[in-house]
Design a protein around this motif. Structure first.
Motif, PDB file in Angstrom:
ATOM      1  N   PHE A   5      -7.068  -7.544   0.049  1.00  0.00           N
ATOM      2  CA  PHE A   5      -7.579  -8.908  -0.060  1.00  0.00           C
ATOM      3  C   PHE A   5      -7.261  -9.382  -1.466  1.00  0.00           C
ATOM      4  N   SER A   6      -6.673 -10.567  -1.549  1.00  0.00           N
ATOM      5  CA  SER A   6      -6.279 -11.086  -2.852  1.00  0.00           C
ATOM      6  C   SER A   6      -6.569 -12.583  -2.912  1.00  0.00           C
ATOM      7  N   ALA A   7      -7.652 -12.942  -3.555  1.00  0.00           N
ATOM      8  CA  ALA A   7      -8.026 -14.361  -3.663  1.00  0.00           C
ATOM      9  C   ALA A   7      -7.111 -15.114  -4.628  1.00  0.00           C
ATOM     10  N   THR A   8      -6.638 -14.418  -5.661  1.00  0.00           N
ATOM     11  CA  THR A   8      -5.844 -15.099  -6.701  1.00  0.00           C
ATOM     12  C   THR A   8      -4.384 -14.667  -6.724  1.00  0.00           C
ATOM     13  N   GLY A   9      -4.043 -13.622  -5.983  1.00  0.00           N
ATOM     14  CA  GLY A   9      -2.682 -13.106  -5.990  1.00  0.00           C
ATOM     15  C   GLY A   9      -2.506 -11.858  -6.845  1.00  0.00           C
ATOM     16  N   ASN A  10      -3.492 -11.550  -7.678  1.00  0.00           N
ATOM     17  CA  ASN A  10      -3.390 -10.378  -8.540  1.00  0.00           C
ATOM     18  C   ASN A  10      -3.399  -9.071  -7.746  1.00  0.00           C
ATOM     19  N   THR A  11      -4.280  -8.968  -6.765  1.00  0.00           N
ATOM     20  CA  THR A  11      -4.354  -7.752  -5.964  1.00  0.00           C
ATOM     21  C   THR A  11      -3.087  -7.588  -5.128  1.00  0.00           C
ATOM     22  N   LYS A  12      -2.548  -8.666  -4.611  1.00  0.00           N
ATOM     23  CA  LYS A  12      -1.291  -8.606  -3.856  1.00  0.00           C
ATOM     24  C   LYS A  12      -0.174  -8.086  -4.754  1.00  0.00           C
ATOM     25  N   HIS A  13      -0.155  -8.488  -5.991  1.00  0.00           N
ATOM     26  CA  HIS A  13       0.842  -8.000  -6.947  1.00  0.00           C
ATOM     27  C   HIS A  13       0.717  -6.478  -7.113  1.00  0.00           C
ATOM     28  N   VAL A  14      -0.504  -5.988  -7.221  1.00  0.00           N
ATOM     29  CA  VAL A  14      -0.736  -4.547  -7.355  1.00  0.00           C
ATOM     30  C   VAL A  14      -0.243  -3.825  -6.097  1.00  0.00           C
ATOM     31  N   PRO A  51     -10.450  -6.692  -4.942  1.00  0.00           N
ATOM     32  CA  PRO A  51     -11.289  -6.850  -6.130  1.00  0.00           C
ATOM     33  C   PRO A  51     -12.752  -6.648  -5.745  1.00  0.00           C
ATOM     34  N   THR A  52     -13.576  -6.429  -6.734  1.00  0.00           N
ATOM     35  CA  THR A  52     -15.023  -6.444  -6.515  1.00  0.00           C
ATOM     36  C   THR A  52     -15.601  -7.499  -7.441  1.00  0.00           C
TER      37      THR A  52
END
Length: 95
Positions: A5-14, A51-52
């Protein structure tokens, strides 16, 4: 198989950085929108990347995990340890 889950795109990048070459990545947001909760795992890796917020999972992730049904082609050798780890997190109240 990696769920994210990526609200801002940062987690998708990871996720894009840590995924294996032939590994399936699944957006929790998209799966929820399509009401898709059953998946067949043929590899030996299952990850949930999110993210948490103040040590709490986003509600969409929590709801997805409650409905998630993963079937294994081959049960990984370390599945028992993974279940113990997940159970410890749930019992600690972080989930």
């Amino acid at each position: 198989m990696l769920f994210y889950f990526s609200a801002t795109g940062n987690t998708k990048h990871v996720v894009d950085k840590i995924k294996l070459n032939d590994e399936t990545i699944i957006s929790i947001e998209e799966a929820t929108r399509k009401s898709t909760y059953q998946f067949q795992l043929s590899g030996s890796r299952l990850g949930i990347i999110t993210p948490t917020y103040d040590f709490v999972l986003p509600s969409i992730v929590e709801e997805f995990l409650q409905k998630l049904d993963v079937r294994f082609d081959n049960i990984p050798d370390n599945l028992e340890n993974a279940i113990k780890s997940i159970t410890g997190v749930i019992e600690s109240g972080l989930f």
